[in-house]
Design a protein around this motif. Structure first.
Motif, PDB file in Angstrom:
ATOM      1  N   GLU A 208      -0.734   0.459   6.702  1.00  0.00           N
ATOM      2  CA  GLU A 208      -0.191  -0.903   6.735  1.00  0.00           C
ATOM      3  C   GLU A 208       1.070  -0.951   7.587  1.00  0.00           C
ATOM      4  O   GLU A 208       1.230  -1.838   8.441  1.00  0.00           O
ATOM      5  CB  GLU A 208       0.126  -1.353   5.302  1.00  0.00           C
ATOM      6  CG  GLU A 208       0.440  -2.825   5.151  1.00  0.00           C
ATOM      7  CD  GLU A 208      -0.818  -3.688   5.095  1.00  0.00           C
ATOM      8  OE1 GLU A 208      -0.934  -4.579   5.978  1.00  0.00           O
ATOM      9  OE2 GLU A 208      -1.649  -3.499   4.203  1.00  0.00           O
ATOM     10  N   GLN A 209       1.977   0.008   7.365  1.00  0.00           N
ATOM     11  CA  GLN A 209       3.238   0.017   8.106  1.00  0.00           C
ATOM     12  C   GLN A 209       3.017   0.261   9.604  1.00  0.00           C
ATOM     13  O   GLN A 209       3.796  -0.205  10.431  1.00  0.00           O
ATOM     14  CB  GLN A 209       4.159   1.095   7.532  1.00  0.00           C
ATOM     15  CG  GLN A 209       4.679   0.761   6.144  1.00  0.00           C
ATOM     16  CD  GLN A 209       5.489   1.896   5.524  1.00  0.00           C
ATOM     17  OE1 GLN A 209       5.540   3.004   6.059  1.00  0.00           O
ATOM     18  NE2 GLN A 209       6.123   1.612   4.393  1.00  0.00           N
TER      19      GLN A 209
ATOM     20  N   ASN B  46      -3.129   5.544  -2.147  1.00  0.00           N
ATOM     21  CA  ASN B  46      -2.171   4.439  -2.036  1.00  0.00           C
ATOM     22  C   ASN B  46      -1.110   4.749  -0.983  1.00  0.00           C
ATOM     23  O   ASN B  46      -0.713   3.878  -0.202  1.00  0.00           O
ATOM     24  CB  ASN B  46      -1.502   4.187  -3.389  1.00  0.00           C
ATOM     25  CG  ASN B  46      -2.449   3.593  -4.416  1.00  0.00           C
ATOM     26  OD1 ASN B  46      -3.461   2.983  -4.061  1.00  0.00           O
ATOM     27  ND2 ASN B  46      -2.160   3.777  -5.689  1.00  0.00           N
ATOM     28  N   ASP B  47      -0.651   6.009  -0.961  1.00  0.00           N
ATOM     29  CA  ASP B  47       0.317   6.424   0.062  1.00  0.00           C
ATOM     30  C   ASP B  47      -0.285   6.265   1.454  1.00  0.00           C
ATOM     31  O   ASP B  47       0.380   5.807   2.396  1.00  0.00           O
ATOM     32  CB  ASP B  47       0.713   7.890  -0.151  1.00  0.00           C
ATOM     33  CG  ASP B  47       1.560   8.098  -1.399  1.00  0.00           C
ATOM     34  OD1 ASP B  47       2.139   7.113  -1.882  1.00  0.00           O
ATOM     35  OD2 ASP B  47       1.629   9.240  -1.882  1.00  0.00           O
TER      36      ASP B  47
ATOM     37  N   ARG C  31      -0.479   2.684   2.545  1.00  0.00           N
ATOM     38  CA  ARG C  31       0.850   2.186   2.909  1.00  0.00           C
ATOM     39  C   ARG C  31       1.218   2.615   4.331  1.00  0.00           C
ATOM     40  O   ARG C  31       1.790   1.826   5.097  1.00  0.00           O
ATOM     41  CB  ARG C  31       1.875   2.703   1.896  1.00  0.00           C
ATOM     42  CG  ARG C  31       3.274   2.155   2.095  1.00  0.00           C
ATOM     43  CD  ARG C  31       4.143   2.328   0.853  1.00  0.00           C
ATOM     44  NE  ARG C  31       4.123   3.691   0.351  1.00  0.00           N
ATOM     45  CZ  ARG C  31       3.530   4.057  -0.780  1.00  0.00           C
ATOM     46  NH1 ARG C  31       2.891   3.157  -1.519  1.00  0.00           N
ATOM     47  NH2 ARG C  31       3.554   5.314  -1.180  1.00  0.00           N
TER      48      ARG C  31
END
Length: 506
Positions: free
Chosen positions: A137-138, A130-131, A134
Motif C-alpha cells: 500500500e505504501q 498484514n505487514d 502495508r
C-alpha cells in the motif's frame, strides 16, 4: 435377516458409545461415496455418506488411528480410521463437497493430528501478511478499479467453498497488484493478490477460472502452512520487513532522479525495481508461498478435477499455464521459471499436461480487462519497455477495444525505437487515431506531435503547436489538480519555453 439387523444394531450401539467420547474435528459435511474394497463385511461398491470426522479419546485397537471418519452405511453409523481411508472413494457432487473431500482425502487430517492446528503460527503468518499488504500500500502497488475487483471477487466466490471440512475462517478477498509478471498469491490473512500481468496474459474467463482454482487448491490444502513448517528459521519480523522497505526506498530514489515525459493526472505507475523489491523469493519463502513441485502438481490435478465437476473446460488450465510460460520465455527469464509459485517446474508440468488447446475468443473477458491492458501498457512504457508496451496496446487495438492511450502507446513505441520517414508517418497516423477516440484532451498527444514535427524539420508548425500546448497546460492548471499535477505543469511550461527559444533561433 434378523441376525443381520441384530449385528447392525450392535455396531450402531458400539459406535454411538464410542463417538459420544470423541472430539469433532469437522462440521457435518454429508459427502457421498462408495467402498473401493471390502471392509468388515461391507462389500465393494456399497454406498455411504461421510458425516463428519472425529478424534476419539482412546484408540479402539492397537495401531488404529484415533482420528476416524464417521460414515452412514445402510442407515448405520460406522467409524472408519483415517489410516484406512483408502478403502473408500468420495464422490462429491457440488462445489462444497468437492473441496471438503479434498481436505479429507489428502492426509491433511493426519497432518493436523501430528502437528496440531498451530493457531499461534497461523496468527503470526496473518500478521506477516498484514505487514506485507502495508508495504504494498505504501509503495502504491495496488491497482484500484472497483469494477475489476468486483468481477474478480464474484469469480472467486463461485469457486471457494462456503464451508470447509477443516476449520478455516473468513472469505478470501481480492486485491490487484501492479506488476507486469503474471502472479497470483494467496496470503495467510485470506487476501488473494492477482497481478495486472496475470489479467493481461490470459485471454478468457475460463483460463482465469482455472488459475483461481489452482490457488484455491493451495489454500484449501493448506500448502502455505505446510511449506512454512518446512522452511528454515526466519529473522525477526521487524528486521525482515525493515530490510524490505530499505530495498523499496532505494529502488524509488533511483527512479526519482529520472524524468518521465508521459504523464496522466491521477494515475500512479511504479518501477520494475519497486515491484521486484516487494515480489521476490525471500518474501515468498517467508510466507510459505514457495510451493514444492509436488504441491504444484497436486494443485494442477485438483484444479482440473474441479473444473470438470463444474462443467468447465479443464484444458483451459493448460492454455493458461502455457501463456504464463510463454511470457517468461519471451522475457528470457529462465530464473523465474524455476522459482516459487506456479512457475516451479512449469515446463515439465506442461509436458505432462499436454499441448495447449485453442480456446474460443472470450469478448466479455477481454472487454472487462481492456482497462487493465491499457494501464499495463502505459506502465511498461513508464519502465522503458517499449516493445512489451506496444504488444499489449496492440492487443486492445486488434480486439477493437482500444482507448486513446493504446494508440498513443503504439505511437510512442514506434518513435522510441525508430526514426525513418515511414516510421514517423506511421507514428502520426496512430496519434491521429488517438485524437479521434479521445474523450478528453490528452496533452501527451500534443507533445508527441511537437516532437514529430521537429524530427521532420517543420519548426514553424512545431512553434504553433507549442503555443497550443502551453494553452492546454494553462487550462489544466485552472481545473482542480494535485500538487504532483502542479509540479508537472510547471516543469512542462519550462520545457516548452526553452524549446520555443531554441526553435525560434533555428
Amino acid at each position: 435377516m434378523k441376525r443381520s439387523i441384530l449385528f447392525l444394531s450392535f455396531i450402531l450401539l458400539g459406535c454411538s458409545i464410542l463417538f459420544a467420547q470423541s472430539t469433532s474435528l469437522s462440521p457435518t459435511v454429508n459427502i457421498k461415496g462408495v467402498f473401493r474394497k471390502e471392509y468388515q463385511g461391507i462389500s465393494k461398491g456399497t454406498p455411504f455418506v461421510l458425516q463428519r470426522v472425529v478424534k476419539l479419546k482412546n484408540a479402539s485397537e492397537q495401531g488404529v488411528s484415533r482420528t476416524q471418519a464417521v460414515l452412514i452405511v445402510n442407515g448405520v453409523q460406522l467409524g472408519l480410521p483415517m489410516n484406512m481411508f483408502d478403502v473408500v472413494s468420495l464422490q462429491p457432487d457440488d462445489k462444497n463437497s468437492f473441496w471438503q473431500s479434498r481436505q479429507l482425502s489428502n492426509e491433511l487430517i493426519t497432518y493436523y493430528e501430528k502437528k496440531g492446528y498451530q493457531e499461534s503460527l497461523r496468527k503470526e503468518q496473518a500478521q506477516e501478511a498484514n505487514d506485507y499488504l502495508r508495504e504494498l500500500e505504501q509503495s502504491k502497488l495496488f491497482y484500484e478499479d472497483a469494477a475489476v475487483e468486483d468481477y474478480l471477487q464474484c469469480l472467486l466466490l463461485s469457486i471457494i467453498p462456503e464451508q470447509m471440512a477443516v476449520k478455516r475462517e473468513g472469505v478470501p478477498q481480492i486485491r490487484v497488484l501492479k506488476s507486469p509478471s503474471p502472479d497470483m498469491l494467496m496470503l495467510a490473512n485470506n487476501c488473494l493478490l492477482i497481478s495486472t500481468g496475470m489479467l493481461t496474459t490470459l485471454d478468457t474467463e475460463e483460463e482465469l477460472y482455472a488459475i483461481l482454482s489452482r490457488e484455491v487448491a493451495h489454500y484449501v490444502l493448506d500448502h502455505g502452512m505446510i511449506t512454512v513448517n518446512k522452511n528454515i528459521a526466519r529473522a525477526r519480523r521487524a528486521e525482515f520487513w525493515g530490510a524490505v522497505m530499505d530495498g523499496v526506498v532505494a529502488a524509488t530514489e533511483e527512479y526519482l532522479t529520472e524524468r518521465y515525459d508521459y504523464y496522466v493526472p491521477g494515475l500512479i505507475y511504479v518501477t520494475n525495481d519497486v515491484v521486484q523489491a516487494l515480489v521476490n523469493d525471500d518474501i515468498m519463502n517467508r510466507m510459505g508461498l514457495d510451493y514444492s513441485a509436488q504441491q504444484e502438481r497436486e494443485a494442477d490435478r485438483v484444479a482440473m478435477a474441479f473444473m470438470d465437476l463444474m462443467g468447465k473446460n479443464k484444458e483451459a488450465l493448460v492454455s493458461a499455464l502455457t501463456k504464463i510460460n510463454t511470457y517468461y520465455e519471451r522475457q528470457r527469464d529462465a530464473v523465474a521459471l524455476s522459482k516459487y509459485g506456479i512457475y516451479g517446474s512449469l515446463s515439465k508440468r506442461l509436458e505432462k499436461l499436454g499441448e495447449a488447446p485453442v480456446l474460443e475468443e472470450d469478448r466479455n473477458y477481454l472487454k472487462k480487462n481492456s482497462g487493465v491492458v491499457s494501464f499495463e501498457a502505459a506502465m511498461l512504457d513508464y519502465n522503458k519497455d517499449y516493445k512489451e508496451s506496444r504488444r499489449l496496446a496492440m492487443k486492445n487495438i486488434d480486439n477493437g477495444m482500444a482507448c486513446s492511450d493504446d494508440y498513443l502507446m503504439v505511437a510512442r513505441s514506434i518513435m522510441k525505437l525508430s526514426n525513418t520517414p515511414e516510421a514517423n508517418k506511421e507514428c502520426m497516423s496512430y496519434l491521429d487515431k488517438a485524437d479521434e477516440v479521445a474523450k478528453v484532451t490528452n496533452l501527451n498527444i500534443c507533445k508527441m506531435r511537437i516532437l514529430l514535427l521537429l524530427r521532420e524539420n517543420k519548426q514553424m508548425d512545431a512553434v504553433d503547436l507549442l503555443h497550443q500546448y502551453q494553452s492546454l497546460l494553462d487550462a489544466m492548471f485552472q481545473q482542480p489538480h494535485s500538487e504532483e499535477d502542479a509540479q508537472w505543469i510547471a516543469a512542462e511550461h519550462t520545457w516548452a519555453e526553452k524549446l520555443l527559444d531554441r526553435t525560434y533561433i533555428m
